[in-house]
Motif scaffolding. Structure first.
Motif, PDB file in Angstrom:
ATOM      1  N   UNK A  50      -3.636  18.138 -12.582  1.00 13.16           N
ATOM      2  CA  UNK A  50      -4.195  19.062 -13.555  1.00 13.16           C
ATOM      3  C   UNK A  50      -5.230  18.360 -14.424  1.00 13.16           C
ATOM      4  N   UNK A  51      -6.182  19.116 -14.917  1.00 10.08           N
ATOM      5  CA  UNK A  51      -7.295  18.542 -15.681  1.00 10.08           C
ATOM      6  C   UNK A  51      -6.824  17.781 -16.916  1.00 10.08           C
ATOM      7  N   UNK A  52      -5.882  18.309 -17.743  1.00  7.35           N
ATOM      8  CA  UNK A  52      -5.448  17.544 -18.928  1.00  7.35           C
ATOM      9  C   UNK A  52      -4.808  16.206 -18.565  1.00  7.35           C
ATOM     10  N   UNK A  53      -3.961  16.232 -17.511  1.00  8.92           N
ATOM     11  CA  UNK A  53      -3.306  14.981 -17.101  1.00  8.92           C
ATOM     12  C   UNK A  53      -4.330  13.960 -16.635  1.00  8.92           C
ATOM     13  N   UNK A  54      -5.254  14.387 -15.804  1.00  7.17           N
ATOM     14  CA  UNK A  54      -6.285  13.478 -15.306  1.00  7.17           C
ATOM     15  C   UNK A  54      -7.140  12.946 -16.441  1.00  7.17           C
ATOM     16  N   UNK A  55      -7.384  13.804 -17.457  1.00  6.70           N
ATOM     17  CA  UNK A  55      -8.227  13.382 -18.570  1.00  6.70           C
ATOM     18  C   UNK A  55      -7.536  12.301 -19.391  1.00  6.70           C
ATOM     19  N   UNK A  56      -6.238  12.477 -19.679  1.00  5.17           N
ATOM     20  CA  UNK A  56      -5.508  11.467 -20.442  1.00  5.17           C
ATOM     21  C   UNK A  56      -5.422  10.157 -19.655  1.00  5.17           C
ATOM     22  N   UNK A  57      -5.112  10.260 -18.339  1.00  5.52           N
ATOM     23  CA  UNK A  57      -5.032   9.045 -17.519  1.00  5.52           C
ATOM     24  C   UNK A  57      -6.369   8.318 -17.482  1.00  5.52           C
ATOM     25  N   UNK A  58      -7.460   9.074 -17.361  1.00  2.64           N
ATOM     26  CA  UNK A  58      -8.790   8.455 -17.339  1.00  2.64           C
ATOM     27  C   UNK A  58      -9.092   7.755 -18.650  1.00  2.64           C
ATOM     28  N   UNK A  59      -8.703   8.373 -19.788  1.00  2.11           N
ATOM     29  CA  UNK A  59      -8.968   7.749 -21.090  1.00  2.11           C
ATOM     30  C   UNK A  59      -8.148   6.467 -21.268  1.00  2.11           C
ATOM     31  N   UNK A  60      -6.879   6.506 -20.801  1.00  2.00           N
ATOM     32  CA  UNK A  60      -6.056   5.291 -20.886  1.00  2.00           C
ATOM     33  C   UNK A  60      -6.670   4.174 -20.042  1.00  2.00           C
ATOM     34  N   UNK A  61      -7.123   4.488 -18.845  1.00  2.00           N
ATOM     35  CA  UNK A  61      -7.711   3.462 -17.974  1.00  2.00           C
ATOM     36  C   UNK A  61      -9.040   2.968 -18.504  1.00  2.00           C
ATOM     37  N   UNK A 119      -5.583  17.102 -25.541  1.00  2.00           N
ATOM     38  CA  UNK A 119      -5.567  15.972 -24.622  1.00  2.00           C
ATOM     39  C   UNK A 119      -6.834  15.148 -24.648  1.00  2.00           C
ATOM     40  N   UNK A 120      -7.958  15.719 -25.084  1.00  2.00           N
ATOM     41  CA  UNK A 120      -9.222  14.959 -25.116  1.00  2.00           C
ATOM     42  C   UNK A 120      -9.296  14.014 -26.305  1.00  2.00           C
ATOM     43  N   UNK A 121      -8.356  14.134 -27.254  1.00  2.00           N
ATOM     44  CA  UNK A 121      -8.398  13.307 -28.458  1.00  2.00           C
ATOM     45  C   UNK A 121      -7.230  12.335 -28.565  1.00  2.00           C
ATOM     46  N   UNK A 122      -6.205  12.537 -27.739  1.00  2.00           N
ATOM     47  CA  UNK A 122      -4.954  11.846 -28.010  1.00  2.00           C
ATOM     48  C   UNK A 122      -5.056  10.332 -27.822  1.00  2.00           C
ATOM     49  N   UNK A 123      -5.734   9.863 -26.775  1.00  2.00           N
ATOM     50  CA  UNK A 123      -5.820   8.421 -26.560  1.00  2.00           C
ATOM     51  C   UNK A 123      -6.566   7.752 -27.710  1.00  2.00           C
ATOM     52  N   UNK A 124      -7.612   8.396 -28.189  1.00  3.81           N
ATOM     53  CA  UNK A 124      -8.327   7.856 -29.347  1.00  3.81           C
ATOM     54  C   UNK A 124      -7.413   7.824 -30.567  1.00  3.81           C
ATOM     55  N   UNK A 125      -6.631   8.901 -30.763  1.00  4.37           N
ATOM     56  CA  UNK A 125      -5.717   8.947 -31.906  1.00  4.37           C
ATOM     57  C   UNK A 125      -4.668   7.856 -31.814  1.00  4.37           C
ATOM     58  N   UNK A 126      -4.204   7.551 -30.598  1.00  2.00           N
ATOM     59  CA  UNK A 126      -3.221   6.489 -30.424  1.00  2.00           C
ATOM     60  C   UNK A 126      -3.820   5.099 -30.659  1.00  2.00           C
ATOM     61  N   UNK A 162       3.063  13.401 -23.796  1.00  2.00           N
ATOM     62  CA  UNK A 162       3.903  12.199 -23.680  1.00  2.00           C
ATOM     63  C   UNK A 162       3.347  11.304 -22.578  1.00  2.00           C
ATOM     64  N   UNK A 163       3.280   9.999 -22.866  1.00  2.00           N
ATOM     65  CA  UNK A 163       2.856   8.992 -21.896  1.00  2.00           C
ATOM     66  C   UNK A 163       3.989   7.997 -21.701  1.00  2.00           C
ATOM     67  N   UNK A 164       4.455   7.876 -20.476  1.00  2.00           N
ATOM     68  CA  UNK A 164       5.411   6.829 -20.109  1.00  2.00           C
ATOM     69  C   UNK A 164       4.692   5.804 -19.237  1.00  2.00           C
TER      70      UNK A 164
END
Length: 604
Positions: A50-61, A119-126, A162-164
């Protein structure tokens, strides 16, 4: 079931500080042979594409790539857990217990969660300051390899994310050859064949270890696990006291390059092993420099010997030799590498007591190199290494150092005492001299230098008094008692009374360069003669120093046998009247020439 301690990673530097929190996992965890405890019923099936999941994974990477870390892969099982964690939060709020279970064969070592940002902001917020450091620590662990991401929107419109994160962890032991002891499943993999277990686990402070057929697995409560095999490194480690010795527990796996050049890191140092040089411990400060140059597989290669301590010029220091050079740590903080080659051999032969410690890195131009030490500069060429010391260092640097006209030294310093006090040292570009009479002067290599050297250098013509200069195809350099010329006729020296007359008659502008060397004769009291472009200068015991221009008189004198005839040496200057008649006095005769070129000699 066995109790272990969850790894608390040390996060990479973020805005100049270290973070050492594992995300939401700071308590003990229980591993249950592949089954989650108290797992809620899956109320939603996660979609890994799904687009949100892929977006978060891409931001983490993206974050991990910027820190030089490996990218994470998506894991469906971990994703299902993350999605159910979101559902639990939606029911009970964001304050739920940290996740404390694992799924074989994965070890979940971090969790980050958020409620509110999309989801487009969460990695930055973390990641930004002011947010939960444990979330940033979870994303930036070096060992993790997989991620499970859950993105769930509740009925009230709140987005739960949530990210595990974790890593693949098959168990140890050889299932075909079970031992009599139970394998401790808390140990993570090392990628090595351990064989079957041969002991139970042993606790030593913060370290737990278990022996296997082919070596020992060590686990630290911080979460660092490593295997030390029964090989040369393991033998050296045990000889140093093992985990209870000064090296402490291993901090990573053994690495090897071509030719069985291997090394393994421990808490306080490393063990280097190679067939050529054996096993040697590389202690912490030295290890930092060794690692900077690539360790056992880098430019320095394996250790050749053990750590050395010396008291030398400039204080005390420590050094250790490697195949590619020596790493030196001095008390003054002048930490440097001396690459292998003539300079290192020279330093080792003299020792720190004579040369001191390196004060700068080695610099090379073509096949010439130089490195500064407490006592001077060691320069090297294909001819070996030599020391530049004292005032010669300043003069050498003022003339461009290694990149200047002199280049690297090719001889040791040499000198002479009174009355002509001075020193000389040969370089690639010439001979640098420093004398009490004339200061610092360079004699460039070439025909002129060969004339000076053949005469005995300062013992013959004295120290150089002027720099070499060239004009209109003629070069000259002054020395204490001579002038050395280089021209199309060759290289010749002019000295003594002949040099004095040459200067009186106008020097290079009038008489030009010598056409030959100085000739000495013993007849008629003895004397010297030398030819120049503009005439002949003689200096005899009976006639003194005289200049005779080329013409009828000097031509006739040479035809008749010069100073060996009854006329003897020139004893006066030649004079001519307006009619073209010239007269010159000799030791035993007077010569007269007319306008037609006729010459007559009258005995005195």
């Amino acid at each position: 079931m066995s109790t272990i301690f969850v790894r608390t990673p040390v996060a990479l530097s973020r805005r100049g500080r270290l973070t050492s929190a594992v995300a939401m996992l700071a308590t003990a965890a229980a591993v249950i042979a592949g089954v989650l405890t108290a797992q809620p019923a899956a109320a939603a099936t996660p979609e890994s594409t799904s687009a949100p999941v892929l977006r978060v994974l891409a931001d983490v990477n993206t974050l991990r790539r910027g820190l030089g870390l490996t990218e994470l892969k998506s894991n469906d099982t971990m994703m299902a857990i993350a999605t159910n964690r979101n559902l639990e939060r939606a029911k009970t709020g964001t304050s739920i217990r940290p996740f404390t279970s694992n799924i074989s064969p994965y070890w979940i070592s971090g969790e980050a969660s958020s409620a509110g940002p999309n989801d487009s902001e969460v990695v930055h917020a973390w990641s930004v300051d002011g947010q939960d450091d444990s979330a940033y620590a979870a994303m930036t662990q070096r060992a993790i390899t997989h991620a499970g991401i859950g993105v769930t929107t509740a009925t009230d419109g709140t987005t739960y994310i949530t990210l595990l994160v974790g890593y693949f962890r098959p168990t140890y032991g050889d299932s075909t050859s079970p031992g009599q002891y139970a394998v401790d499943r808390d140990f993570i993999p090392t990628g090595r064949m351990t064989g079957y277990e041969t002991s139970v686990t042993t606790d030593w402070g913060l370290v737990r270890y278990q022996e296997f057929q082919n070596g020992t697995v060590y686990g630290h409560r911080s979460g660092v696990f490593a295997f030390v095999g029964k090989n040369t490194i393991g033998t050296a480690y045990q000889r140093a006291g093992g985990v209870r010795g000064p090296l402490g527990p291993p901090t990573q796996e053994q690495i090897c390059g071509p030719g069985w050049r291997c090394a393994q890191d421990f808490e306080a140092g490393a063990v280097s092993s190679s067939p050529q040089f054996g096993e040697h411990i590389v202690w912490d400060q030295i290890r930092g420099w060794w690692a900077y140059y690539g360790g056992v597989t880098g430019a320095l290669g394996p250790a050749v010997g053990d750590l050395n301590y010396s008291s030398g010029v400039g204080g005390v220091g420590w050094w250790q030799r490697f195949e590619g050079g020596a790493v030196v740590i001095s008390a003054a903080g002048l930490n440097q590498v001396i690459p292998a080659g003539p300079s290192l051999d020279f330093w080792l032969s003299r020792g720190p007591a004579a040369l001191g410690w390196p004060t700068g890195p080695r610099d090379c131009v073509a096949s010439s190199c130089a490195q500064s030490f407490t006592s001077g500069v060691v320069g090297s060429t294909v001819y070996g290494a030599q020391l530049i010391s004292g005032g010669f260092v300043t003069e050498w640097n003022d003339r461009g150092g290694l990149n200047g006209s002199l280049g690297a030294p090719v001889s040791a310093l040499r000198g002479s005492g009174a009355p002509d006090v001075g020193y000389a040292q040969s370089f690639v570009g010439g001979i640098l001299t420093v004398s009490a009479a004339y200061g610092a002067v360079v004699v460039p290599w070439g025909a002129g230098q060969q004339v000076w050297s053949a005469a005995g250098e300062q013992k013959g013509f004295g120290w150089p008094s002027t720099e070499r200069s060239c004009a209109s195809g003629v070069c000259q350099q002054g020395f204490g008692s001579a002038i050395v010329f280089e021209s199309k006729s060759g290289a010749f020296a002019t000295y003594g009374g002949i040099a004095a007359v040459w200067r009186q008659q106008g020097g290079l502008n009038v008489l030009g360069a010598p056409l030959a060397g100085t000739r000495y004769s013993t007849v008629n009291g003895g004397g010297f003669a030398q030819h120049f472009d503009g005439g002949v200068i003689t200096h005899s015991n009976g006639g003194g120093a005289q200049f005779t221009p080329y013409g009828a008189i000097i031509g006739a004198w040479y035809r008749y046998g010069a100073e060996a005839t009854w006329m003897g040496w020139p004893a006066g200057a030649q004079s001519c009247d307006p009619s073209g008649t010239c007269t010159q006095r000799f030791q035993f005769a007077t010569a007269r020439s007319d306008a037609n070129g006729g010459v007559a000699f009258t005995r005195s």
